[in-house]
Design an enzyme around this catalytic site. Sequence first.
Site, PDB file in Angstrom:
ATOM      1  CG  ASN A   1       6.718  -0.789  12.827  1.00 50.41           C
ATOM      2  OD1 ASN A   1       6.899  -1.084  14.015  1.00 50.41           O
ATOM      3  ND2 ASN A   1       7.462   0.101  12.195  1.00 50.41           N
TER       4      ASN A   1
ATOM      5  NE  ARG B   1      12.894  -0.096  14.150  1.00 51.20           N
ATOM      6  CZ  ARG B   1      12.139  -0.094  13.072  1.00 51.20           C
ATOM      7  NH1 ARG B   1      11.153   0.792  12.955  1.00 51.20           N
ATOM      8  NH2 ARG B   1      12.338  -0.942  12.093  1.00 51.20           N
TER       9      ARG B   1
ATOM     10  CE  LYS C   1     -23.172 -23.585   9.056  1.00 55.09           C
ATOM     11  NZ  LYS C   1     -24.556 -23.106   8.892  1.00 55.09           N
TER      12      LYS C   1
ATOM     13  CB  ILE D   1       9.929  -4.749   9.531  1.00 56.99           C
ATOM     14  CG1 ILE D   1       9.771  -4.106  10.914  1.00 56.99           C
ATOM     15  CG2 ILE D   1       9.100  -6.028   9.454  1.00 56.99           C
ATOM     16  CD1 ILE D   1       8.364  -3.607  11.200  1.00 56.99           C
ATOM     17  CD  GLN D   2      10.677  -2.276   4.947  1.00 52.94           C
ATOM     18  OE1 GLN D   2      10.972  -2.281   6.144  1.00 52.94           O
ATOM     19  NE2 GLN D   2      10.112  -1.226   4.377  1.00 52.94           N
TER      20      GLN D   2
ATOM     21  CG  PHE E   1      13.476   2.703  10.345  1.00 50.86           C
ATOM     22  CD1 PHE E   1      13.609   1.855   9.248  1.00 50.86           C
ATOM     23  CD2 PHE E   1      12.675   3.834  10.209  1.00 50.86           C
ATOM     24  CE1 PHE E   1      12.959   2.110   8.048  1.00 50.86           C
ATOM     25  CE2 PHE E   1      12.014   4.107   9.011  1.00 50.86           C
ATOM     26  CZ  PHE E   1      12.156   3.233   7.939  1.00 50.86           C
TER      27      PHE E   1
ATOM     28  CB  THR F   1     -24.155 -23.718   4.938  1.00 47.22           C
ATOM     29  OG1 THR F   1     -25.118 -23.127   5.797  1.00 47.22           O
ATOM     30  CG2 THR F   1     -24.154 -23.031   3.587  1.00 47.22           C
ATOM     31  CG  ASP F   2     -27.205 -27.364   9.950  1.00 48.76           C
ATOM     32  OD1 ASP F   2     -26.579 -26.780  10.860  1.00 48.76           O
ATOM     33  OD2 ASP F   2     -27.859 -28.409  10.122  1.00 48.76           O
TER      34      ASP F   2
HETATM   35  O1  LIG Z   1      11.038  -1.336   9.676  1.00 55.43           O
HETATM   36  C1  LIG Z   1      10.486  -0.302   9.245  1.00 55.43           C
HETATM   37  N1  LIG Z   1      10.273  -0.159   7.911  1.00 55.43           N
HETATM   38  C2  LIG Z   1       9.657   0.946   7.364  1.00 55.43           C
HETATM   39  O2  LIG Z   1       9.478   1.034   6.118  1.00 55.43           O
HETATM   40  C3  LIG Z   1       9.249   1.971   8.248  1.00 55.43           C
HETATM   41  N2  LIG Z   1       8.645   3.170   8.073  1.00 55.43           N
HETATM   42  C4  LIG Z   1       8.497   3.729   9.295  1.00 55.43           C
HETATM   43  O3  LIG Z   1       7.933   4.847   9.521  1.00 55.43           O
HETATM   44  N3  LIG Z   1       9.015   2.919  10.262  1.00 55.43           N
HETATM   45  C5  LIG Z   1       9.485   1.791   9.641  1.00 55.43           C
HETATM   46  N4  LIG Z   1      10.087   0.671  10.113  1.00 55.43           N
END
Ligand SMILES: O=c1[nH]c(=O)c2[nH]c(=O)[nH]c2[nH]1
Length: 329
Positions: free
Chosen positions: A284, A213, A25, A257-258, A196, A85-86
Amino acid sequence: METKIKKTEAVKHQNDQNRTMYYGKGDVFVYRTYASPLKNIQPIPESSFTGRSNIIFAMDIQIALKGEAFFSSFSEGDNSKVIATDSMKNFILRHAGSFEGATMEEFLEYISGRFYETYSHIDGIVVSAVQKLFTETDIGDETGIRSSPLVFDEKERELPVASLETERTEENEHAIVSRQSGVKDLHLIKVKGSSFQGYIKDEYTTLPETTDRPLFIYLDINWIYEDSRDYLKNYVSSEQVAGIARTLFHELNSPSIQSLIYYIGLRVLERFPQLAEVSFESNNRTWELIVEETSSNEGRVFTDPRPPFGFQGFSLRRSDLKAYNQSEK
Ligand SMILES: O=c1[nH]c(=O)c2[nH]c(=O)[nH]c2[nH]1
């Protein structure tokens, strides 16, 4: 019967064909009032969180049962072993009434244990939940502003999550196969101070490099305790982990971001030695620049990005923190 934890030697209850077979459920909404408060949270510098009153302890639960005994319900339409499941929904709701704990992790363990006890033909249980958080509202009069113990706002995002998979063992106990806690759906925007650049430029590249950015990310963070019982005495709260994510986002001028999630992960592992692993799924949502010149000096006008959206997945273990600390020496 208490859940017996055996990390490694959980006995597998798979049938000969190793087939997929489960039923259950979803969206079992549980609203328990005046549950035990969550207390004794160790404070950390990145968050003001110290606990939850649990005046409303609420969850959206999903449960799946496994067991060889259920095969005939699929193959022969024989429902004699089927727990409707009820009834699963009712079972969960009734046990929310006798629950004495303060966290979802405890509740998932509690109901799993009760299911094994009550129905001897269940071989495995997969249960997960999203906590629904209700925060005290501010009320005010001539004497000032205070929080109401009666009226609450429901938080829509940034909610705690937990999951627990268990299996019945040959000794008729049950063992944990996996357990995870987390926080889902952080939406964080940093208006300046993210770049970036330096990525591969070839005939497929159209994205311009940027030194600054407006980075908008959606983020889910999950963690696993070193000792799977540790959450009982050294609870890691979603609120504190989210506080770490915010603080690191603020502090770092991130090149991607990585890189950002890597540093958030290191800080989480540093703050919480009781964790073995922390993992991330990020998305992103960086705003698109529309108007570069505005009436204020630094001001710009942006709009939401169009799909498709980029994403990252990453996990860090304690050995990664160790390696990082050694490399910094
Ligand atoms: O932080 C980012 N990582 C990426 O791998 C990526 N690729 C992208 O087009 N923008 C971004 N920004």
